[in-house]
Write a protein that holds these residues in place. Structure first.
Motif, short mmCIF file in Angstrom:
data_model
loop_
_atom_site.label_atom_id
_atom_site.label_comp_id
_atom_site.label_asym_id
_atom_site.label_seq_id
_atom_site.Cartn_x
_atom_site.Cartn_y
_atom_site.Cartn_z
N THR A 7 43.57 39.49 33.50
CA THR A 7 43.52 38.33 34.37
C THR A 7 43.74 38.76 35.82
O THR A 7 44.32 39.82 36.08
CB THR A 7 44.60 37.31 33.99
N GLY A 8 43.29 37.93 36.74
CA GLY A 8 43.49 38.21 38.15
C GLY A 8 44.96 38.29 38.49
O GLY A 8 45.38 39.09 39.34
N ALA A 39 38.87 49.56 33.57
CA ALA A 39 37.86 50.21 34.41
C ALA A 39 37.95 49.70 35.84
O ALA A 39 38.34 48.55 36.08
CB ALA A 39 36.47 49.94 33.85
N VAL A 40 37.57 50.54 36.80
CA VAL A 40 37.58 50.14 38.21
C VAL A 40 36.70 48.92 38.42
O VAL A 40 37.03 48.02 39.20
CB VAL A 40 37.13 51.30 39.10
N TRP A 45 35.78 43.03 39.73
CA TRP A 45 35.31 41.74 39.23
C TRP A 45 36.37 40.66 39.40
O TRP A 45 36.07 39.51 39.71
CB TRP A 45 34.93 41.88 37.75
N HIS A 46 37.64 41.05 39.22
CA HIS A 46 38.73 40.07 39.28
C HIS A 46 39.19 39.76 40.70
O HIS A 46 39.54 38.61 40.99
CB HIS A 46 39.94 40.56 38.47
N SER A 52 39.99 42.47 50.05
CA SER A 52 40.22 41.17 49.43
C SER A 52 41.50 41.18 48.61
O SER A 52 42.25 40.19 48.58
CB SER A 52 39.04 40.80 48.52
N LEU A 53 41.76 42.30 47.95
CA LEU A 53 42.99 42.44 47.18
C LEU A 53 44.21 42.38 48.09
O LEU A 53 45.20 41.69 47.78
CB LEU A 53 42.97 43.76 46.41
N LEU A 54 44.16 43.05 49.22
CA LEU A 54 45.27 43.02 50.16
C LEU A 54 45.48 41.61 50.70
O LEU A 54 46.63 41.16 50.86
CB LEU A 54 45.01 44.00 51.31
#
Length: 213
Positions: A7-8, A39-40, A45-46, A52-54
């Protein structure tokens, strides 16, 4: 074995854990994927790319800082509880707080704690400029204290040390004081003592207002 279910929220939690432990530089998509056993491409995908993650981590940190709630039976106790919770939150996530600051969201992050402090200042009888002064004084006390703690923790070994200076002959004519200053600082107690003194002095005008005919 590669995970198939992810999950995200799990990705954000793992990313936050890496940043809190090692700083933003340690957060790579490959390392995060290894940490999660996936997998990377699944990470992308999440949460999208690293930027965007930061951004998501910053938003999550701001949200977490908004969870601070006062506890206690009196305005004094409740203000102190907010200050203590704020210090703990700042101490637990310095790298994430720095990321929030870099994105210009520091004031937004402190807004919920300020609102809680305003509510307690009003409950103590403070209004207008006195209430605003109390809120900022408590906030600045907490932030300044945390910065001082971190600077002391990260500073190089001192020669002579504070203990050596106060242990030296002629350090003063108050032996008990010299012994106390030669000992390591009890930062928890010092924070509580200074906070209690500050809040007590700030709320004194409120007490006068409450007692006025």
């Amino acid at each position: 074995m590669t995970r198939t279910a992810l999950t995200g929220e799990e990705v954000l939690t793992a990313a936050a854990r890496l940043v809190r432990a090692h700083g933003p530089g340690a957060l790579t998509m490959r390392r995060l994927a290894t940490e999660l056993g996936t997998a990377v491409t699944s990470i992308y995908w999440h949460v999208g790319n690293r930027e965007s993650l930061l951004d998501a981590l910053v938003a999550r940190t701001v949200q977490e800082m908004g969870a601070i709630r006062p506890v206690g039976a009196t305005p004094h106790a409740r203000i102190v509880s907010v200050a203590r919770a704020l210090r703990t939150a700042l101490r637990e996530r310095p790298h994430l707080i720095a990321m929030v600051h870099e994105r210009g969201l520091t004031e937004r992050m402190f807004w919920p704690a300020q609102q809680a402090l305003v509510h307690e200042a009003h409950a103590a009888g403070l209004r207008g400029e006195l209430a605003a002064e109390a809120v900022r004084a408590v906030q600045f006390q907490v932030v300044g204290y945390v910065l001082t703690e971190r600077n002391r923790e990260r500073s190089p070994q001192q020669h002579p040390s504070e203990g050596e200076l106060w242990d030296a002959p002629g350090a003063g004519d108050d032996p008990a004081l010299a012994r106390a200053l030669a000992a390591p600082a009890d930062t928890e107690r010092l924070f509580q003592v200074s906070l209690d003194a500050l809040v007590g002095s700030l709320l004194a005008p409120g007490d006068d207002v409450a007692k006025a005919p």
